[in-house]
Design an enzyme around this catalytic site. Sequence first.
Site, PDB file in Angstrom:
ATOM      1  CG  HIS A 160      -2.264   0.857   1.119  1.00 18.88           C
ATOM      2  ND1 HIS A 160      -3.068   0.729   0.116  1.00 18.88           N
ATOM      3  CD2 HIS A 160      -2.473   1.825   1.836  1.00 18.88           C
ATOM      4  CE1 HIS A 160      -4.185   1.647   0.478  1.00 18.88           C
ATOM      5  NE2 HIS A 160      -3.626   2.284   1.439  1.00 18.88           N
ATOM      6  CE  LYS A 174      -7.512   8.258   1.247  1.00 18.98           C
ATOM      7  NZ  LYS A 174      -7.959   9.182   2.438  1.00 18.98           N
ATOM      8  CE  LYS A 191      -3.601   7.122   1.134  1.00 20.82           C
ATOM      9  NZ  LYS A 191      -3.781   8.288   2.225  1.00 20.82           N
ATOM     10  CG  ASP A 227      -4.809  11.379   1.313  1.00 21.05           C
ATOM     11  OD1 ASP A 227      -4.185  12.582   1.365  1.00 21.05           O
ATOM     12  OD2 ASP A 227      -4.955  10.691   1.895  1.00 21.05           O
ATOM     13  CD  GLU A 265      -7.999  12.224   2.344  1.00 22.75           C
ATOM     14  OE1 GLU A 265      -8.487  11.757   1.626  1.00 22.75           O
ATOM     15  OE2 GLU A 265      -7.308  11.903   3.365  1.00 22.75           O
ATOM     16  CG  ASP A 307      -6.528  12.922   6.796  1.00 20.37           C
ATOM     17  OD1 ASP A 307      -6.953  12.828   8.090  1.00 20.37           O
ATOM     18  OD2 ASP A 307      -5.996  11.905   6.232  1.00 20.37           O
ATOM     19  CE  LYS A 355      -7.594   9.707   8.313  1.00 25.98           C
ATOM     20  NZ  LYS A 355      -6.419   9.709   8.008  1.00 25.98           N
ATOM     21  CD  GLU A 382     -10.200   7.541   4.551  1.00 27.50           C
ATOM     22  OE1 GLU A 382      -9.982   7.819   3.384  1.00 27.50           O
ATOM     23  OE2 GLU A 382      -9.580   7.738   5.562  1.00 27.50           O
TER      24      GLU A 382
HETATM   25  O1  LIG Z   1      -5.916   9.193   4.643  1.00 24.19           O
HETATM   26  C1  LIG Z   1      -4.954   8.946   5.049  1.00 24.19           C
HETATM   27  O2  LIG Z   1      -4.082   9.953   4.924  1.00 24.19           O
HETATM   28  C2  LIG Z   1      -4.435   7.513   5.481  1.00 24.19           C
HETATM   29  C3  LIG Z   1      -5.182   6.271   4.908  1.00 24.19           C
HETATM   30  C4  LIG Z   1      -6.687   6.423   4.653  1.00 24.19           C
HETATM   31  C5  LIG Z   1      -7.113   5.638   3.592  1.00 24.19           C
HETATM   32  C6  LIG Z   1      -5.707   5.148   3.169  1.00 24.19           C
HETATM   33  O3  LIG Z   1      -5.463   4.569   2.293  1.00 24.19           O
HETATM   34  O4  LIG Z   1      -4.558   5.806   3.835  1.00 24.19           O
HETATM   35 MN   LIG Z   2      -5.557  11.304   4.158  1.00 24.33          MN
END
Ligand SMILES: O=C(O)C[C@H]1C=CC(=O)O1
Ligand SMILES: [Mn+2]
Length: 374
Positions: free
Chosen positions: A21, A166, A168, A197, A223, A248, A272, A326
């Site tokens: 991941h 989402k 990354k 994000d 994000e 976030d 969170k 999520e």
């Molecule tokens: O949002 C984050 O920063 C952390 C987290 C949430 C989903 C994901 O894949 O990583």
């Molecule tokens: Mn995030």
Amino acid sequence: MSAVIETIETHLVDLPTIRPHKLSMTTMACQTLVIVRMRHSDGIEGLGEGTTIGGLSYGPESPESIKRNIDTYLAPLLIGQPSVNVNALRALMHRHVRGNAIAKSALETALLDAQGKRLGLSVSDLLGGARQDHLPVLWTLASGDTRKDIDEAFQRLDDRRHCDFKLKIGANDVDDDVRHVAAIKAALGDRASVRVDVNQAWDEATAVRGIAALQEAGIDLIEQAIPAREFAGLVRLSQRFQVPMLADEAIQDARDGFTLAAGGFSGAYALKIAKSGGPSGAIELAHVAQAAGIGLYGGTMLEGTLGTAASLHAWATLDTLAWGTEMFGPLLLKDDIVTEPLRYHAFGVDLPKGPGLGITLDEDKLGYYRRKDG
Ligand SMILES: O=C(O)C[C@H]1C=CC(=O)O1
Ligand SMILES: [Mn+2]
């Protein structure tokens, strides 16, 4: 006589992920959960979880610090105290221990789980009552490979698991990231909502360039494009673009949420329980956001089933989550330490039923995955 807290045990639990991941600051192959078992004098056990991402690469708490700070500072504070007044125990923790929001979240979760079991009520009942019992759940595409991410997205859509994704980004050059995101959005078209994000990886000038291109590509939400503490920059980005910003890392608790909103931010907040010191603090932040007209999103620190269930109980008490949730953490893990998994279906997850969190530990699995040397 009313119950008191008798013992608090913590365990580090290492669980492999189903694939690497990839985030802007780290690539995860394993997730480490900090599991709390809190025993009370009436024989009730409360369970909690405190989890972060990538050791110390995501935030100032690591799994090891969470465990150590509970064992050394927070547990001695709580042991011997009456069990039932969760607000008083939250105040005690905040008075004597600065920061350490994830450790506090694990403990508040264990207190709520125990109280629910004691009264025959779910954690969402204790938090005022659930307004929904099935919550939408997004999936994060983060294999690091555009083709693999597209295949993964179609599989999730076909299985009716997820219809929001989402991505990354932020680890690569901005132009490469934009190409990667645009290719995935073009492949999915109107079948899915695609968001990104950046996990703080860009400076403001890079963000302006990147967001303009992402908006053009049809991305729905951006994000945390810039560093957490750059409130003024986040306000400027939210006012400059039509595509909404999701804050976030910038907002931990209600006070941050108020400051950012008062500064002119518009968009959405990722809630969170780990950031806000537990479910109650996350709900306080949600109420500030609601008062400011800011949308809500149920966020994850990629917790296992216990932490995910605790979050779901909190999110279920909110009337609307404009951006859904999520809460897919358990689906990213190859295995878990509970007897019954959460039920994911119809592009979402069911709120677990039963007293407390509604989750039971699998002792054999806990024994197997528990870190033996710490
Ligand atoms: O949002 C984050 O920063 C952390 C987290 C949430 C989903 C994901 O894949 O990583
Ligand atoms: Mn995030």
